[in-house]
Design an enzyme around this catalytic site. Structure first.
Site, PDB file in Angstrom:
ATOM      1  N   HIS A  71     -19.768   2.649  18.871  1.00 51.88           N
ATOM      2  CA  HIS A  71     -19.945   2.856  17.444  1.00 51.88           C
ATOM      3  C   HIS A  71     -20.892   1.782  16.899  1.00 51.88           C
ATOM      4  O   HIS A  71     -21.229   0.828  17.600  1.00 51.88           O
ATOM      5  CB  HIS A  71     -18.596   2.814  16.710  1.00 51.88           C
ATOM      6  CG  HIS A  71     -17.872   1.519  16.835  1.00 51.88           C
ATOM      7  ND1 HIS A  71     -16.730   1.372  17.597  1.00 51.88           N
ATOM      8  CD2 HIS A  71     -18.121   0.297  16.319  1.00 51.88           C
ATOM      9  CE1 HIS A  71     -16.321   0.125  17.523  1.00 51.88           C
ATOM     10  NE2 HIS A  71     -17.147  -0.550  16.760  1.00 51.88           N
TER      11      HIS A  71
HETATM   12  P1  TYD Z   1     -12.191   1.046  17.308  1.00 48.85           P
HETATM   13  O1  TYD Z   1     -12.927   0.166  16.351  1.00 48.85           O
HETATM   14  O2  TYD Z   1     -12.736   2.428  17.526  1.00 48.85           O
HETATM   15  O3  TYD Z   1     -12.061   0.322  18.718  1.00 48.85           O
HETATM   16  P2  TYD Z   1     -13.237  -0.038  19.719  1.00 48.85           P
HETATM   17  O4  TYD Z   1     -13.612  -1.430  19.417  1.00 48.85           O
HETATM   18  O5  TYD Z   1     -12.748   0.188  21.085  1.00 48.85           O
HETATM   19  O6  TYD Z   1     -14.350   0.853  19.392  1.00 48.85           O
HETATM   20  O7  TYD Z   1     -10.690   1.136  16.852  1.00 48.85           O
HETATM   21  C1  TYD Z   1      -9.696   1.805  17.618  1.00 48.85           C
HETATM   22  C2  TYD Z   1      -8.601   2.248  16.685  1.00 48.85           C
HETATM   23  O8  TYD Z   1      -7.996   1.116  16.068  1.00 48.85           O
HETATM   24  C3  TYD Z   1      -9.097   3.141  15.567  1.00 48.85           C
HETATM   25  O9  TYD Z   1      -8.122   4.154  15.362  1.00 48.85           O
HETATM   26  C4  TYD Z   1      -9.125   2.256  14.352  1.00 48.85           C
HETATM   27  C5  TYD Z   1      -8.059   1.228  14.648  1.00 48.85           C
HETATM   28  N1  TYD Z   1      -8.401  -0.103  14.105  1.00 48.85           N
HETATM   29  C6  TYD Z   1      -7.682  -0.598  13.028  1.00 48.85           C
HETATM   30  O10 TYD Z   1      -6.748   0.052  12.498  1.00 48.85           O
HETATM   31  N2  TYD Z   1      -8.005  -1.843  12.542  1.00 48.85           N
HETATM   32  C7  TYD Z   1      -9.003  -2.574  13.077  1.00 48.85           C
HETATM   33  O11 TYD Z   1      -9.283  -3.715  12.609  1.00 48.85           O
HETATM   34  C8  TYD Z   1      -9.766  -2.040  14.191  1.00 48.85           C
HETATM   35  C9  TYD Z   1     -10.887  -2.801  14.807  1.00 48.85           C
HETATM   36  C10 TYD Z   1      -9.411  -0.801  14.647  1.00 48.85           C
END
Ligand code: TYD
Length: 157
Positions: A71
């Site tokens: 992302h």
């Molecule tokens: P995501 O940012 O997609 O993780 P990655 O770094 O692997 O891309 O987040 C994964 C899930 O966690 C998504 O459902 C959103 C949730 N999340 C939160 O609730 N709070 C946060 O601070 C973060 C980073 C993610």
């Protein structure tokens, strides 16, 4: 794509809109207090990194072969640290792409907004610490690479 060395940020500087690029993403050398009883590293918002810390999260217990990230953020500034173990971060600004290997708990990688990132090649027991300039906000994400690319191209016009 081979792993590249990342330019080191000498004086922390907040990258402003219009200057977001993978070259603006810098390695930050964090302070390290070395003692026979162990090492200590600390990070102060606005001092060692160019933003105030509004949120901290960490990724851990990553199964072998798994990938995180995938992302980009519209306005979020982040510092990413391999607190334990190692992993690779692929940075992509829509024009260029590079792979950075993080494996020291006293190095941080500053990632400015508008950078697509993928995190992979996690070692066993790796912990990825992220310091972020804002609280979690799903509307700040690009979850689809094509949406990210369209906005990069639109902002260049
Ligand atoms: P995501 O940012 O997609 O993780 P990655 O770094 O692997 O891309 O987040 C994964 C899930 O966690 C998504 O459902 C959103 C949730 N999340 C939160 O609730 N709070 C946060 O601070 C973060 C980073 C993610």
């Amino acid at each position: 794509m081979s792993t590249e060395t990342c330019p080191v940020m000498e004086l922390p500087k907040l990258i402003e809109p219009g200057h977001y690029s993978i070259d603006a993403c810098r390695r930050v050398d964090l302070p390290k207090i070395e003692e026979p009883r162990g090492n200590l590293t600390f990070i102060e918002g606005g001092q060692h990194i160019p933003f105030d810390i509004q949120r901290v999260y960490y990724i851990y217990d990553v199964p072998g072969g798994a990938e995180r990230g995938g992302h980009a953020h519209k306005a979020l500034h982040q510092l990413i640290v391999a607190l334990s173990g190692s992993f690779d971060i692929v940075l992509d600004d829509g024009r260029n792409r590079k792979r950075i290997h993080l494996n020291r708990s006293y190095f941080g990688l500053y990632v400015c907004p508008m950078i697509w990132r993928e995190i992979d090649n996690f070692s066993s027991g790796a912990v990825c610490l992220v310091l972020a300039s804002n609280r979690y906000d799903e509307s700040d994400y690009y979850r689809k690479y094509q949406d990210f690319l369209s906005d990069v191209k639109r902002q260049q016009l």
